[in-house]
Scaffold this motif. Structure first.
Motif, PDB file in Angstrom:
ATOM      1  N   UNK A 108      -4.056   0.178   3.492  1.00  0.00           N
ATOM      2  CA  UNK A 108      -2.627   0.419   3.293  1.00  0.00           C
ATOM      3  C   UNK A 108      -1.770  -0.179   4.410  1.00  0.00           C
ATOM      4  N   UNK A 109      -2.371  -0.976   5.294  1.00  0.00           N
ATOM      5  CA  UNK A 109      -1.619  -1.515   6.429  1.00  0.00           C
ATOM      6  C   UNK A 109      -0.664  -2.624   6.016  1.00  0.00           C
ATOM      7  N   UNK A 110      -1.105  -3.560   5.170  1.00  0.00           N
ATOM      8  CA  UNK A 110      -0.242  -4.674   4.782  1.00  0.00           C
ATOM      9  C   UNK A 110       0.979  -4.181   4.022  1.00  0.00           C
ATOM     10  N   UNK A 111       2.076  -4.891   4.202  1.00  0.00           N
ATOM     11  CA  UNK A 111       3.352  -4.483   3.607  1.00  0.00           C
ATOM     12  C   UNK A 111       3.463  -4.933   2.149  1.00  0.00           C
ATOM     13  N   UNK A 112       4.482  -4.410   1.499  1.00  0.00           N
ATOM     14  CA  UNK A 112       4.878  -4.790   0.146  1.00  0.00           C
ATOM     15  C   UNK A 112       3.899  -4.298  -0.926  1.00  0.00           C
ATOM     16  N   UNK A 113       3.049  -3.338  -0.578  1.00  0.00           N
ATOM     17  CA  UNK A 113       2.182  -2.727  -1.578  1.00  0.00           C
ATOM     18  C   UNK A 113       2.791  -1.408  -2.042  1.00  0.00           C
ATOM     19  N   UNK A 114       2.330  -0.880  -3.172  1.00  0.00           N
ATOM     20  CA  UNK A 114       2.900   0.374  -3.675  1.00  0.00           C
ATOM     21  C   UNK A 114       2.650   1.567  -2.754  1.00  0.00           C
ATOM     22  N   UNK A 115       1.593   1.500  -1.943  1.00  0.00           N
ATOM     23  CA  UNK A 115       1.301   2.615  -1.051  1.00  0.00           C
ATOM     24  C   UNK A 115       1.209   2.177   0.412  1.00  0.00           C
ATOM     25  N   UNK A 116       1.935   1.105   0.770  1.00  0.00           N
ATOM     26  CA  UNK A 116       1.906   0.607   2.144  1.00  0.00           C
ATOM     27  C   UNK A 116       2.429   1.672   3.103  1.00  0.00           C
ATOM     28  N   UNK A 117       1.785   1.731   4.263  1.00  0.00           N
ATOM     29  CA  UNK A 117       2.249   2.672   5.276  1.00  0.00           C
ATOM     30  C   UNK A 117       3.633   2.275   5.789  1.00  0.00           C
TER      31      UNK A 117
ATOM     32  N   UNK B 242      13.140   9.249  10.548  1.00  0.00           N
ATOM     33  CA  UNK B 242      13.449   8.141   9.632  1.00  0.00           C
ATOM     34  C   UNK B 242      12.223   7.653   8.863  1.00  0.00           C
ATOM     35  N   UNK B 243      12.486   6.876   7.835  1.00  0.00           N
ATOM     36  CA  UNK B 243      11.414   6.411   6.960  1.00  0.00           C
ATOM     37  C   UNK B 243      10.358   5.602   7.704  1.00  0.00           C
ATOM     38  N   UNK B 244      10.746   4.898   8.767  1.00  0.00           N
ATOM     39  CA  UNK B 244       9.800   4.043   9.482  1.00  0.00           C
ATOM     40  C   UNK B 244       8.846   4.833  10.366  1.00  0.00           C
ATOM     41  N   UNK B 245       9.114   6.108  10.591  1.00  0.00           N
ATOM     42  CA  UNK B 245       8.340   6.895  11.553  1.00  0.00           C
ATOM     43  C   UNK B 245       7.128   7.587  10.919  1.00  0.00           C
ATOM     44  N   UNK B 246       6.303   8.150  11.794  1.00  0.00           N
ATOM     45  CA  UNK B 246       5.060   8.815  11.370  1.00  0.00           C
ATOM     46  C   UNK B 246       5.324  10.036  10.496  1.00  0.00           C
ATOM     47  N   UNK B 247       6.355  10.803  10.838  1.00  0.00           N
ATOM     48  CA  UNK B 247       6.592  12.049  10.110  1.00  0.00           C
ATOM     49  C   UNK B 247       6.834  11.808   8.625  1.00  0.00           C
TER      50      UNK B 247
END
Length: 464
Positions: free
Chosen positions: A150-159, A126-131
């Motif tokens: 890239x840790x914080x959410x809501x960014x264009x390249x957030x993890x 799923x999208x939330x996972x590492x793969x």
């Protein structure tokens, strides 16, 4: 030559008062789980943001069967009916080999209750996972340098959620698997199971090295039928559990290079999960229990940890900066709404479902055993905490250290929900206390352990 610490010989029949004590603790565990489920259902109905439909577990209610069902029943029956008795007399190497294979079979059969795709091959896709992030990692050094940004959410390249919530070592594991040809959901899930099942080797090896070989044989069946195997197959936390257990076992082994290698492994574990800084408590317990060479082992282990920290820091990732960003990211999501007042005790109910009902009575017996065996100190003489700890048996100190780690993690408020898988690296060390269960009652406790896993897996649809 390895010394052994024999456990007290159990009487043929357990005194009724001791049965009553065990049943009382079991009743408390059952009440805790039931209360957490009822309160969770009420809060969910009222629209409180638990974000766990089957609270206290992160799952949804969906009774079902699968073609893994008969396999799981067969594994449980063999371990309970034959394996437990065989484990008491088996030679060491065959015992560990068979235990490992049985653990793999148990985790796989439980996963396949949900089906090959939904229960195994697609569990980590799923999208939330590492793969989800693996294809985008084309430059590992650049990824490490830019990871914190890239840790914080809501960014264009957030993890993605799981990648952002862990240090980069977790993502690196799956990137490495992909580079060596183990890409995709099936290979990743299989790696989690194969590594996670090694706890049935690592924990007994640690106990034997610390002079508790008899206890190691007693604990093996409980490690095999770990209810948390529901999440070992397949989540990354299963893999993390195997890595941490291996590192701790290496600290216990009396070989010149073993503590240094253990330090390297545990140092890498710090980059699998921020919460593994608490593993330091268990590591210290292992080192204190070593009969010889404690200081040398400690220094070697610290050197190993320092080498890993230096490598990641030099590569561009500073652990503390990542941790601070993760705490901020944590409260950008569901954690901001999940009520601490519920999860601070409901998490313990989730732990009972993951570690199994035998843990509570076993821990109580371990504590009572320690209190009974404590020798009276000379009048007026101070006994240092180190001396008192080193005199404790591994079957007492290790599970108590794990319990302390769980308590610290719980009170921190950074583990609200999903601890049934997050706390797996601690749960397997809690199970060491099962060596204190009377021999003629262990079969019934194993039945309870297996029944817990089967009930969870067949009544709920678990989520990694």
């Amino acid at each position: 030559m390895t010394t052994t610490t024999s456990l007290p010989t159990a009487p043929e029949r357990v005194p009724a008062r001791r049965w009553r004590a065990d049943l009382t603790v079991l009743g408390v565990e059952a009440a805790l789980v039931a209360l957490a489920a009822v309160v969770g259902a009420v809060l969910n109905r009222r629209g409180v943001g638990l974000y766990a439909d089957a609270a206290p577990l992160y799952a949804t209610w969906r009774p079902h069967l699968g073609w893994g069902t008969p396999a799981a029943l067969l594994v449980a029956a063999v371990v309970i009916g034959v394996g437990m008795r065989w484990a008491r007399t088996a030679r060491w190497a065959p015992l560990l080999g068979v235990a490992y294979l049985a653990s793999v079979a148990w985790a796989m059969s439980l996963a396949l209750v949900d089906g090959w795709s939904a229960g195994f091959t697609e569990r980590l896709t799923p999208q939330a996972e590492y793969l989800h992030e693996v294809p985008g990692v084309t430059d590992v050094p650049a990824m490490l340098v830019g990871f914190t940004g890239r840790i914080l959410d809501f960014g264009p390249d957030s993890w993605s959620t799981h990648t952002a919530g862990h240090p980069p070592g977790a993502l690196l594991v799956f990137v490495l698997l992909d580079r060596v040809g183990w890409g995709g959901g099936t290979a990743a899930a299989l790696a989690c199971v194969l590594v996670g099942a090694t706890v049935t080797v690592s924990v007994p090896v640690a106990l034997r090295a610390l002079g508790a070989a008899d206890a190691a044989g007693a604990v093996v069946p409980f490690l095999v039928l770990l209810p948390g195997a529901v999440w070992v197959g397949a989540s990354a936390d299963g893999l993390f559990t195997g890595v941490v257990a291996a590192g701790l076992a290496l600290l216990a082994v009396r070989r010149r290079a073993a503590p240094a290698v253990g330090g390297l492994v545990l140092g890498f574990a710090l980059y699998l999960s921020y919460g593994f800084v608490l593993i330091g408590v268990l590591a210290l317990a292992v080192l204190v229990l070593r009969p010889v060479g404690r200081i040398a082992a400690l220094l070697s282990a610290l050197a190993g940890v320092a080498a890993v920290v230096a490598a990641f820091t030099t590569a561009g990732f500073w652990w503390w900066d990542g941790y601070q960003r993760v705490v901020e990211r944590y409260y950008q999501g569901w954690a901001a709404e999940r009520p601490y007042g519920y999860w601070v005790w409901a998490d313990l109910a989730a732990l009972v479902c993951s570690a199994g009902p035998a843990v509570g009575p076993a821990l109580c017996r371990a504590v009572r055993s320690r209190l009974r065996s404590r020798p009276p100190g000379p009048a007026g003489r101070f006994r240092s905490p180190l001396a008192a700890a080193s005199a404790a048996r591994p079957t007492v100190l290790l599970p108590l250290a794990a319990a302390l780690v769980v308590l610290a993690s719980d009170l921190s408020g950074l583990s609200k929900a999903e601890v049934e898988r997050i706390w797996l690296p601690f749960a397997v060390w809690l199970l060491v206390a099962t060596a204190h269960l009377p021999e003629d009652t262990r079969r019934w406790w194993l039945v309870g352990q297996a029944a817990t896993a089967l009930a969870v897996n067949h009544l709920l649809w678990t989520v990694s």
